[in-house]
Design a protein around this motif. Structure first.
Motif, PDB file in Angstrom:
ATOM      1  N   THR A   1      88.071 114.946  33.376  1.00  0.00           N
ATOM      2  CA  THR A   1      87.516 114.234  34.520  1.00  0.00           C
ATOM      3  C   THR A   1      86.824 115.237  35.422  1.00  0.00           C
ATOM      4  O   THR A   1      87.402 116.248  35.805  1.00  0.00           O
ATOM      5  CB  THR A   1      88.627 113.513  35.295  1.00  0.00           C
ATOM      6  OG1 THR A   1      89.267 112.595  34.409  1.00  0.00           O
ATOM      7  CG2 THR A   1      88.074 112.757  36.475  1.00  0.00           C
ATOM      8  N   ARG A   2      85.567 114.959  35.743  1.00  0.00           N
ATOM      9  CA  ARG A   2      84.811 115.836  36.645  1.00  0.00           C
ATOM     10  C   ARG A   2      84.872 115.325  38.080  1.00  0.00           C
ATOM     11  O   ARG A   2      84.895 116.096  39.008  1.00  0.00           O
ATOM     12  CB  ARG A   2      83.375 115.950  36.177  1.00  0.00           C
ATOM     13  CG  ARG A   2      83.271 116.637  34.835  1.00  0.00           C
ATOM     14  CD  ARG A   2      81.842 116.734  34.373  1.00  0.00           C
ATOM     15  NE  ARG A   2      81.797 117.203  33.008  1.00  0.00           N
ATOM     16  CZ  ARG A   2      81.265 118.349  32.652  1.00  0.00           C
ATOM     17  NH1 ARG A   2      80.736 119.139  33.534  1.00  0.00           N
ATOM     18  NH2 ARG A   2      81.257 118.699  31.384  1.00  0.00           N
ATOM     19  N   SER A   3      84.879 113.990  38.243  1.00  0.00           N
ATOM     20  CA  SER A   3      85.022 113.426  39.584  1.00  0.00           C
ATOM     21  C   SER A   3      85.464 111.972  39.493  1.00  0.00           C
ATOM     22  O   SER A   3      85.307 111.324  38.464  1.00  0.00           O
ATOM     23  CB  SER A   3      83.709 113.526  40.372  1.00  0.00           C
ATOM     24  OG  SER A   3      82.708 112.761  39.751  1.00  0.00           O
ATOM     25  N   ASN A   4      86.052 111.501  40.574  1.00  0.00           N
ATOM     26  CA  ASN A   4      86.462 110.108  40.711  1.00  0.00           C
ATOM     27  C   ASN A   4      85.468 109.421  41.632  1.00  0.00           C
ATOM     28  O   ASN A   4      84.989 110.025  42.591  1.00  0.00           O
ATOM     29  CB  ASN A   4      87.858 110.011  41.315  1.00  0.00           C
ATOM     30  CG  ASN A   4      88.897 110.644  40.417  1.00  0.00           C
ATOM     31  OD1 ASN A   4      88.989 110.313  39.252  1.00  0.00           O
ATOM     32  ND2 ASN A   4      89.667 111.564  40.963  1.00  0.00           N
ATOM     33  N   ILE A   5      85.198 108.151  41.358  1.00  0.00           N
ATOM     34  CA  ILE A   5      84.203 107.414  42.124  1.00  0.00           C
ATOM     35  C   ILE A   5      84.828 106.124  42.627  1.00  0.00           C
ATOM     36  O   ILE A   5      85.495 105.419  41.863  1.00  0.00           O
ATOM     37  CB  ILE A   5      82.980 107.088  41.236  1.00  0.00           C
ATOM     38  CG1 ILE A   5      82.392 108.384  40.695  1.00  0.00           C
ATOM     39  CG2 ILE A   5      81.954 106.273  41.991  1.00  0.00           C
ATOM     40  CD1 ILE A   5      81.700 108.237  39.382  1.00  0.00           C
ATOM     41  N   ILE A   6      84.617 105.822  43.888  1.00  0.00           N
ATOM     42  CA  ILE A   6      85.044 104.551  44.460  1.00  0.00           C
ATOM     43  C   ILE A   6      83.814 103.910  45.067  1.00  0.00           C
ATOM     44  O   ILE A   6      83.131 104.510  45.896  1.00  0.00           O
ATOM     45  CB  ILE A   6      86.133 104.758  45.540  1.00  0.00           C
ATOM     46  CG1 ILE A   6      87.355 105.412  44.920  1.00  0.00           C
ATOM     47  CG2 ILE A   6      86.484 103.429  46.190  1.00  0.00           C
ATOM     48  CD1 ILE A   6      88.418 105.801  45.921  1.00  0.00           C
ATOM     49  N   HIS A   7      83.520 102.681  44.613  1.00  0.00           N
ATOM     50  CA  HIS A   7      82.356 101.966  45.120  1.00  0.00           C
ATOM     51  C   HIS A   7      82.743 100.493  45.253  1.00  0.00           C
ATOM     52  O   HIS A   7      82.750  99.767  44.265  1.00  0.00           O
ATOM     53  CB  HIS A   7      81.170 102.142  44.182  1.00  0.00           C
ATOM     54  CG  HIS A   7      79.913 101.492  44.660  1.00  0.00           C
ATOM     55  ND1 HIS A   7      79.355 101.768  45.886  1.00  0.00           N
ATOM     56  CD2 HIS A   7      79.111 100.576  44.084  1.00  0.00           C
ATOM     57  CE1 HIS A   7      78.267 101.045  46.032  1.00  0.00           C
ATOM     58  NE2 HIS A   7      78.098 100.316  44.951  1.00  0.00           N
ATOM     59  N   GLY A   8      83.099 100.073  46.459  1.00  0.00           N
ATOM     60  CA  GLY A   8      83.538  98.689  46.660  1.00  0.00           C
ATOM     61  C   GLY A   8      84.783  98.407  45.846  1.00  0.00           C
ATOM     62  O   GLY A   8      85.774  99.114  45.957  1.00  0.00           O
ATOM     63  N   GLN A   9      84.722  97.382  45.006  1.00  0.00           N
ATOM     64  CA  GLN A   9      85.870  97.027  44.170  1.00  0.00           C
ATOM     65  C   GLN A   9      85.894  97.785  42.847  1.00  0.00           C
ATOM     66  O   GLN A   9      86.802  97.605  42.058  1.00  0.00           O
ATOM     67  CB  GLN A   9      85.853  95.522  43.871  1.00  0.00           C
ATOM     68  CG  GLN A   9      86.139  94.682  45.091  1.00  0.00           C
ATOM     69  CD  GLN A   9      86.173  93.209  44.725  1.00  0.00           C
ATOM     70  OE1 GLN A   9      85.225  92.688  44.159  1.00  0.00           O
ATOM     71  NE2 GLN A   9      87.276  92.572  45.043  1.00  0.00           N
ATOM     72  N   GLU A  10      84.910  98.616  42.618  1.00  0.00           N
ATOM     73  CA  GLU A  10      84.851  99.382  41.375  1.00  0.00           C
ATOM     74  C   GLU A  10      85.438 100.771  41.563  1.00  0.00           C
ATOM     75  O   GLU A  10      85.304 101.376  42.622  1.00  0.00           O
ATOM     76  CB  GLU A  10      83.407  99.500  40.882  1.00  0.00           C
ATOM     77  CG  GLU A  10      82.819  98.188  40.436  1.00  0.00           C
ATOM     78  CD  GLU A  10      81.407  98.323  39.908  1.00  0.00           C
ATOM     79  OE1 GLU A  10      80.952  99.468  39.656  1.00  0.00           O
ATOM     80  OE2 GLU A  10      80.748  97.285  39.758  1.00  0.00           O
ATOM     81  N   ARG A  11      86.078 101.244  40.524  1.00  0.00           N
ATOM     82  CA  ARG A  11      86.606 102.601  40.465  1.00  0.00           C
ATOM     83  C   ARG A  11      86.060 103.223  39.198  1.00  0.00           C
ATOM     84  O   ARG A  11      85.942 102.555  38.176  1.00  0.00           O
ATOM     85  CB  ARG A  11      88.138 102.617  40.413  1.00  0.00           C
ATOM     86  CG  ARG A  11      88.822 101.902  41.556  1.00  0.00           C
ATOM     87  CD  ARG A  11      88.502 102.566  42.885  1.00  0.00           C
ATOM     88  NE  ARG A  11      89.222 101.977  43.994  1.00  0.00           N
ATOM     89  CZ  ARG A  11      88.717 101.090  44.832  1.00  0.00           C
ATOM     90  NH1 ARG A  11      87.498 100.657  44.677  1.00  0.00           N
ATOM     91  NH2 ARG A  11      89.410 100.632  45.833  1.00  0.00           N
TER      92      ARG A  11
END
Length: 79
Positions: free
Chosen positions: A18-28
């Motif tokens: 894993t290079r990075s985690n992303i949080i965008h609204g209801q999406e992960r």
């Protein structure tokens, strides 16, 4: 899904990193790559994505899944 081939340089097992985690609204999501678990040889700095969403009924839904593309790139070998 196709299995990861061993490292072309040292022969050890490959792994997803894993290079990075992303949080965008209801999406992960995750940006990830593939590398060797021993010598750390890796694909050129490609960023592949795996994005998930929680449905209204509590189930995980795949929004974007680039794991097969990453596996195909890692498993490619010169003839």
């Amino acid at each position: 899904m196709e299995p990861l081939k061993n490292c072309p340089f040292c022969g050890n097992k490959a792994k997803f990193m894993t290079r990075s985690n992303i949080i965008h609204g209801q999406e992960r999501g995750f940006e990830f790559g593939i590398c060797c678990s021993k010598c750390e040889a890796a694909l050129p700095y490609e960023r592949y994505r795996l994005d998930l969403r929680l449905s209204d009924f509590g189930e995980l839904e795949l929004v974007k899944d680039e794991r097969p593309t990453a596996i195909k790139a890692w498993n490619r070998r010169a003839e």
